[in-house]
Scaffold this motif. Sequence first.
Motif, PDB file in Angstrom:
ATOM      1  N   TYR A 153      -0.680   3.993   1.181  1.00 16.31           N
ATOM      2  CA  TYR A 153      -1.410   4.792   2.163  1.00 16.31           C
ATOM      3  C   TYR A 153      -0.606   4.926   3.462  1.00 16.31           C
ATOM      4  CZ  TYR A 153      -5.650   4.208  -0.717  1.00 16.31           C
ATOM      5  OH  TYR A 153      -6.582   4.214  -1.727  1.00 16.31           O
ATOM      6  N   THR A 174       0.818  -1.209   0.000  1.00 14.39           N
ATOM      7  CA  THR A 174       0.000   0.000   0.000  1.00 14.39           C
ATOM      8  C   THR A 174       0.854   1.263   0.000  1.00 14.39           C
ATOM      9  OG1 THR A 174      -1.747   1.204   1.155  1.00 14.39           O
ATOM     10  CG2 THR A 174      -0.146   0.077   2.518  1.00 14.39           C
ATOM     11  N   HIS A 213      -1.456   6.416  -9.144  1.00 13.89           N
ATOM     12  CA  HIS A 213      -1.752   7.589  -8.308  1.00 13.89           C
ATOM     13  C   HIS A 213      -0.914   8.759  -8.789  1.00 13.89           C
ATOM     14  CE1 HIS A 213      -2.219   9.990  -4.583  1.00 13.89           C
ATOM     15  NE2 HIS A 213      -0.932  10.246  -4.740  1.00 13.89           N
ATOM     16  N   HIS A 273     -15.276  -0.430  -2.692  1.00  8.54           N
ATOM     17  CA  HIS A 273     -15.233   0.925  -3.228  1.00  8.54           C
ATOM     18  C   HIS A 273     -15.907   0.979  -4.601  1.00  8.54           C
ATOM     19  CE1 HIS A 273     -12.088   1.165  -0.143  1.00  8.54           C
ATOM     20  NE2 HIS A 273     -12.342   2.456  -0.127  1.00  8.54           N
ATOM     21  N   GLN A 333      -8.405   9.549   0.978  1.00 10.15           N
ATOM     22  CA  GLN A 333      -8.775   8.301   1.645  1.00 10.15           C
ATOM     23  C   GLN A 333      -8.922   8.484   3.151  1.00 10.15           C
ATOM     24  OE1 GLN A 333      -6.755   6.199   3.701  1.00 10.15           O
ATOM     25  NE2 GLN A 333      -8.027   4.391   3.661  1.00 10.15           N
ATOM     26  N   GLU A 359     -10.225   0.884   4.968  1.00  8.37           N
ATOM     27  CA  GLU A 359     -11.425   1.579   5.412  1.00  8.37           C
ATOM     28  C   GLU A 359     -12.183   0.673   6.381  1.00  8.37           C
ATOM     29  OE1 GLU A 359     -13.049   4.578   4.256  1.00  8.37           O
ATOM     30  OE2 GLU A 359     -11.219   5.177   3.288  1.00  8.37           O
ATOM     31  N   HIS A 378     -10.266   5.068  -5.050  1.00  3.33           N
ATOM     32  CA  HIS A 378      -9.493   3.910  -4.601  1.00  3.33           C
ATOM     33  C   HIS A 378      -9.747   2.718  -5.521  1.00  3.33           C
ATOM     34  CE1 HIS A 378      -8.151   0.830  -1.591  1.00  3.33           C
ATOM     35  NE2 HIS A 378      -9.079   0.114  -2.214  1.00  3.33           N
ATOM     36  N   TYR A 432     -11.922   9.914  -3.964  1.00  5.42           N
ATOM     37  CA  TYR A 432     -10.540   9.849  -4.444  1.00  5.42           C
ATOM     38  C   TYR A 432     -10.411   8.891  -5.633  1.00  5.42           C
ATOM     39  CZ  TYR A 432      -5.904   7.688  -4.629  1.00  5.42           C
ATOM     40  OH  TYR A 432      -4.718   7.132  -5.067  1.00  5.42           O
ATOM     41  N   SER A 442     -12.140   7.905   0.249  1.00  3.35           N
ATOM     42  CA  SER A 442     -11.570   7.107  -0.838  1.00  3.35           C
ATOM     43  C   SER A 442     -12.556   6.821  -1.962  1.00  3.35           C
ATOM     44  CB  SER A 442     -11.045   5.783  -0.276  1.00  3.35           C
ATOM     45  OG  SER A 442     -12.042   5.160   0.508  1.00  3.35           O
TER      46      SER A 442
END
Length: 372
Positions: free
Chosen positions: A56, A54, A92, A352, A147, A249, A121, A119, A116
């Motif tokens: 994130y 990830t 990204h 998502h 996110q 999430e 995701h 965004y 997210s």
Amino acid sequence: MSRFENRLFTLLRPHRGNIALSIIASFCFLLPVELYLRYFPQTLPQPLGNYLATGYHDDLTGIYRYNPGMKMYLMRPNYEREMYFNGYRWHHKTDAMGFRNPVTRSSADIVLLGDSMVYGHGIEETSTIRHFLEEMTQKPVANLGIQQNSIHQEYQVLKHFGLKLQPKYVFVFFLQNDIIDLTMSLSDEEMKNFLAIPVSDHHTPYFEAKPLLTNWLRPINRYLRELYVIKAYIFLKKYLRTGQYANAEKLIGDYDDSWQVLPFFQEQPRLLLAMKFHLHALRKIQDLADTHHFKFVNIFVYTGFFKNEENLYEQIFLSFCHKHDIAFLSLRNEFRTALEDDQELFLKGDGHFSEQGARLTAKIIVSLIDKM
């Protein structure tokens, strides 16, 4: 050379060949492991693969950097990398402000705020709500979603970035996990401070701007944590201790005041406080809309995954927004119909928006704009 260094050199010198051989052997063993963990995360157990690959995070190659003045993580401006989560890969790339837009704009007719889901995701930028909305309206649209944002971050982003774009429309998306995300962002004291601030006051701080604690080892740690073998060790150590690891999430699940006495909130006082914060923030955003002459719409994202909580939140928002003259749009009817027709509005095994879900959301928003 000190006496200690002399003794150490004398001790190790006869064994320098074996030491060098051990180092080479360790490197030869760890390198294939590092390459495997780095390039094949999809073959690993999902929680481990997510943790390793990830973006994130705020380490060296992570997409986040902490902003103490806003008490939130912002995405790095003009930064791009490949992202991975739950088996999905996407590119990204951020603009000069640090948001996922293909170009940097000084103005935008439409501003999107959310987490997210906004965004994008798990999907490419050309499959996001922003892309489809701009394509359908032929108006410039700015995606200011990040996110795991809650209404606290969205309010801050609107004040610091959104208003500068001089939008005509601002859409703030609500997902069922936003309330619990808010409890993770702010303390009880900070939420109570916010509730004490008048609706029209957008300058009084409700939190103290404190930089993240750091030390001289942090730069070294940042480099070391980029090694996937180190990441795997950290993950396994935490996993074996707790038996679990959080996803990107956390999905958990408001207006006449009767909602406050419901067991759902009475048994979870922090959620009650966070819900009050959220509703107060909606009124403050509406005040910004009145002052800066844009149309504010609160959008309720319906997923059907957590029906009891979604029904509760939707009824609270519907009543509250009606009472305070805030435009409210629920995606429920169109989404429920599409889901009953077996349309895949959400990414499998992730939750998502899929490309299809993002397109439908944009279509619903366009219909609302036409009515306005």
